[in-house]
Design a protein around this motif. Structure first.
Motif, PDB file in Angstrom:
ATOM      1  N   VAL A 193       0.844  -1.190   0.000  1.00  0.00           N
ATOM      2  CA  VAL A 193       0.000   0.000   0.000  1.00  0.00           C
ATOM      3  C   VAL A 193       0.884   1.247   0.000  1.00  0.00           C
ATOM      4  O   VAL A 193       1.811   1.366   0.802  1.00  0.00           O
ATOM      5  CB  VAL A 193      -0.924   0.020   1.241  1.00  0.00           C
ATOM      6  N   ILE A 194       0.606   2.158  -0.928  1.00  0.00           N
ATOM      7  CA  ILE A 194       1.265   3.461  -0.934  1.00  0.00           C
ATOM      8  C   ILE A 194       0.480   4.379  -0.006  1.00  0.00           C
ATOM      9  O   ILE A 194      -0.708   4.633  -0.239  1.00  0.00           O
ATOM     10  CB  ILE A 194       1.304   4.069  -2.346  1.00  0.00           C
ATOM     11  N   VAL A 195       1.111   4.848   1.035  1.00  0.00           N
ATOM     12  CA  VAL A 195       0.445   5.733   1.991  1.00  0.00           C
ATOM     13  C   VAL A 195       0.611   7.173   1.519  1.00  0.00           C
ATOM     14  O   VAL A 195       1.732   7.673   1.397  1.00  0.00           O
ATOM     15  CB  VAL A 195       1.023   5.558   3.406  1.00  0.00           C
ATOM     16  N   CYS A 196      -0.519   7.830   1.238  1.00  0.00           N
ATOM     17  CA  CYS A 196      -0.500   9.181   0.664  1.00  0.00           C
ATOM     18  C   CYS A 196      -1.103  10.204   1.629  1.00  0.00           C
ATOM     19  O   CYS A 196      -2.069   9.899   2.336  1.00  0.00           O
ATOM     20  CB  CYS A 196      -1.287   9.218  -0.648  1.00  0.00           C
ATOM     21  N   ARG A 197      -0.532  11.389   1.615  1.00  0.00           N
ATOM     22  CA  ARG A 197      -1.108  12.503   2.360  1.00  0.00           C
ATOM     23  C   ARG A 197      -2.391  12.945   1.660  1.00  0.00           C
ATOM     24  O   ARG A 197      -2.435  13.063   0.439  1.00  0.00           O
ATOM     25  CB  ARG A 197      -0.117  13.653   2.422  1.00  0.00           C
ATOM     26  N   ARG A 198      -3.442  13.186   2.435  1.00  0.00           N
ATOM     27  CA  ARG A 198      -4.752  13.443   1.838  1.00  0.00           C
ATOM     28  C   ARG A 198      -4.744  14.573   0.826  1.00  0.00           C
ATOM     29  O   ARG A 198      -5.276  14.422  -0.281  1.00  0.00           O
ATOM     30  CB  ARG A 198      -5.780  13.733   2.932  1.00  0.00           C
ATOM     31  N   ASP A 199      -4.172  15.697   1.169  1.00  0.00           N
ATOM     32  CA  ASP A 199      -4.251  16.847   0.276  1.00  0.00           C
ATOM     33  C   ASP A 199      -3.546  16.614  -1.054  1.00  0.00           C
ATOM     34  O   ASP A 199      -3.830  17.286  -2.050  1.00  0.00           O
ATOM     35  CB  ASP A 199      -3.702  18.100   0.957  1.00  0.00           C
ATOM     36  N   SER A 200      -2.627  15.628  -1.106  1.00  0.00           N
ATOM     37  CA  SER A 200      -1.904  15.365  -2.353  1.00  0.00           C
ATOM     38  C   SER A 200      -2.712  14.513  -3.331  1.00  0.00           C
ATOM     39  O   SER A 200      -2.393  14.455  -4.523  1.00  0.00           O
ATOM     40  CB  SER A 200      -0.568  14.673  -2.055  1.00  0.00           C
ATOM     41  N   VAL A 201      -3.738  13.820  -2.822  1.00  0.00           N
ATOM     42  CA  VAL A 201      -4.564  12.957  -3.685  1.00  0.00           C
ATOM     43  C   VAL A 201      -6.044  13.319  -3.596  1.00  0.00           C
ATOM     44  O   VAL A 201      -6.911  12.507  -3.914  1.00  0.00           O
ATOM     45  CB  VAL A 201      -4.356  11.462  -3.327  1.00  0.00           C
ATOM     46  N   GLU A 202      -6.317  14.513  -3.159  1.00  0.00           N
ATOM     47  CA  GLU A 202      -7.712  14.947  -2.956  1.00  0.00           C
ATOM     48  C   GLU A 202      -8.546  14.812  -4.218  1.00  0.00           C
ATOM     49  O   GLU A 202      -9.741  14.504  -4.165  1.00  0.00           O
ATOM     50  CB  GLU A 202      -7.739  16.400  -2.468  1.00  0.00           C
ATOM     51  N   ASN A 203      -7.932  15.003  -5.387  1.00  0.00           N
ATOM     52  CA  ASN A 203      -8.694  14.974  -6.641  1.00  0.00           C
ATOM     53  C   ASN A 203      -8.989  13.580  -7.164  1.00  0.00           C
ATOM     54  O   ASN A 203      -9.721  13.433  -8.152  1.00  0.00           O
ATOM     55  CB  ASN A 203      -7.957  15.772  -7.721  1.00  0.00           C
ATOM     56  N   ILE A 204      -8.447  12.533  -6.523  1.00  0.00           N
ATOM     57  CA  ILE A 204      -8.683  11.178  -7.043  1.00  0.00           C
ATOM     58  C   ILE A 204      -9.295  10.228  -6.021  1.00  0.00           C
ATOM     59  O   ILE A 204      -9.624   9.100  -6.362  1.00  0.00           O
ATOM     60  CB  ILE A 204      -7.373  10.550  -7.582  1.00  0.00           C
ATOM     61  N   ILE A 205      -9.422  10.651  -4.770  1.00  0.00           N
ATOM     62  CA  ILE A 205      -9.941   9.716  -3.759  1.00  0.00           C
ATOM     63  C   ILE A 205     -11.456   9.553  -3.909  1.00  0.00           C
ATOM     64  O   ILE A 205     -12.166  10.517  -4.224  1.00  0.00           O
ATOM     65  CB  ILE A 205      -9.583  10.162  -2.322  1.00  0.00           C
ATOM     66  N   PRO A 206     -11.972   8.344  -3.700  1.00  0.00           N
ATOM     67  CA  PRO A 206     -13.420   8.100  -3.806  1.00  0.00           C
ATOM     68  C   PRO A 206     -14.191   8.883  -2.749  1.00  0.00           C
ATOM     69  O   PRO A 206     -13.653   9.253  -1.701  1.00  0.00           O
ATOM     70  CB  PRO A 206     -13.534   6.589  -3.570  1.00  0.00           C
ATOM     71  N   GLU A 207     -15.452   9.094  -3.019  1.00  0.00           N
ATOM     72  CA  GLU A 207     -16.299   9.856  -2.099  1.00  0.00           C
ATOM     73  C   GLU A 207     -16.389   9.170  -0.741  1.00  0.00           C
ATOM     74  O   GLU A 207     -16.424   9.833   0.299  1.00  0.00           O
ATOM     75  CB  GLU A 207     -17.700  10.014  -2.704  1.00  0.00           C
ATOM     76  N   ALA A 208     -16.433   7.828  -0.737  1.00  0.00           N
ATOM     77  CA  ALA A 208     -16.525   7.100   0.528  1.00  0.00           C
ATOM     78  C   ALA A 208     -15.298   7.345   1.401  1.00  0.00           C
ATOM     79  O   ALA A 208     -15.392   7.460   2.623  1.00  0.00           O
ATOM     80  CB  ALA A 208     -16.688   5.605   0.258  1.00  0.00           C
TER      81      ALA A 208
END
Length: 279
Positions: A193-208
């Protein structure tokens, strides 16, 4: 010509041992974490299938069908449910390793020791001392581990990498840190699992995922899982989901994306284990 007697118990035991290392080798090359239980169960399927050598001679199409079915069963048992393309890649990797090992065994028999051999229904039975097979199999597995070790060392030297994650046509570009200490894996597939900071992937994370991180009730949690993640500072559950594609410095990677609200380091958007990068 002297007939060679095949002992069913020896046939199963030897194939269990060999298949165990074949599955382990496939997991190494695919960079998947694999539990001993799953590996043993998968090897057991291959070992039982080896009993087809005791059946009357079958036509080629029947042998090919049995081999394909057994290969699929072994891969599914070892690596669990996957996307179709991941399953095909895993199956091809396992089959290639099996064919290479079979070729090496045949070369050993042909050039170095005149052992008795029977080939029936796609299964080879060698009248070779168990110790010789154990040493040869362990040496072959050691060679695969050496390839993996030096590959990981080469990759881990490139500490900071450019990571691209694509979901439904939208791509997020991140600055990633290769860290062998990141051992977070999906419990079902064994993928890292690649652990990502939220703000860096905000545009691709699912709504859930977004709702979970905001502490809101999600309408659906399909496609995401929660995994325990432990850091020096804290321990928490992070949402994990699959994506269409991942590349790291232009190389294809295979894994899941986990999202955290915590910081990962100065100017670091994500952290990943270098084994996630394909050879």
């Amino acid at each position: 010509m002297r007939a060679l007697v095949i002992y069913a118990d020896i046939l199963v035991i030897l194939n269990l041992y060999i298949n165990y290392f074949l599955v382990r080798s496939a997991a190494l090359l695919l960079r998947r974490d694999l539990s001993s239980k799953r590996c043993l169960l998968a090897a057991g399927i291959g070992a039982v299938a080896a009993l087809s050598a005791l059946l009357p001679e079958l036509p080629f199409w029947a042998v090919a069908g049995i081999k394909a079915a057994v290969g699929c069963a072994v891969v599914f048992t070892a690596f669990g449910r996957q996307k179709k393309i991941d399953f095909v890649i895993s199956l091809l990797c396992f089959l290639v390793i099996s064919f290479v090992f079979a070729g090496l065994m045949l070369a050993l028999w042909t050039f170095f020791a005149p052992f008795d051999m029977v080939y029936s229904n796609g299964v080879a039975y060698f009248n070779i001392p168990i110790a010789a097979i154990a040493v040869f199999t362990a040496a072959a597995y050691g060679a695969v581990k050496a390839v993996r070790y030096f590959s990981d060392r080469r990759l881990s030297c490139r500490r900071i990498c450019r990571v691209k994650i694509t979901v439904t046509g939208v791509t997020a570009e991140l600055k990633g840190l290769a860290d062998t200490g990141n051992g977070l894996c999906d419990i079902f597939s064994g993928k890292s699992v690649i652990v990502c900071r939220r703000d860096s992937v905000e545009n691709i994370i699912p709504e859930a995922v977004r709702k979970y991180l905001d502490g809101k009730a999600a309408d659906s949690t399909d496609g995401i899982r929660l995994l325990p993640c432990r850091t020096i500072a804290a321990e928490s559950l992070i949402p994990v989901f699959s994506v269409a594609s991942i590349t790291i410095d232009g190389k294809t990677a295979d894994g899941f994306i986990g999202v955290t609200k915590n910081t990962l380091g100065e100017d670091i958007d994500c952290v990943f284990n270098p084994k996630i990068i394909s050879l």
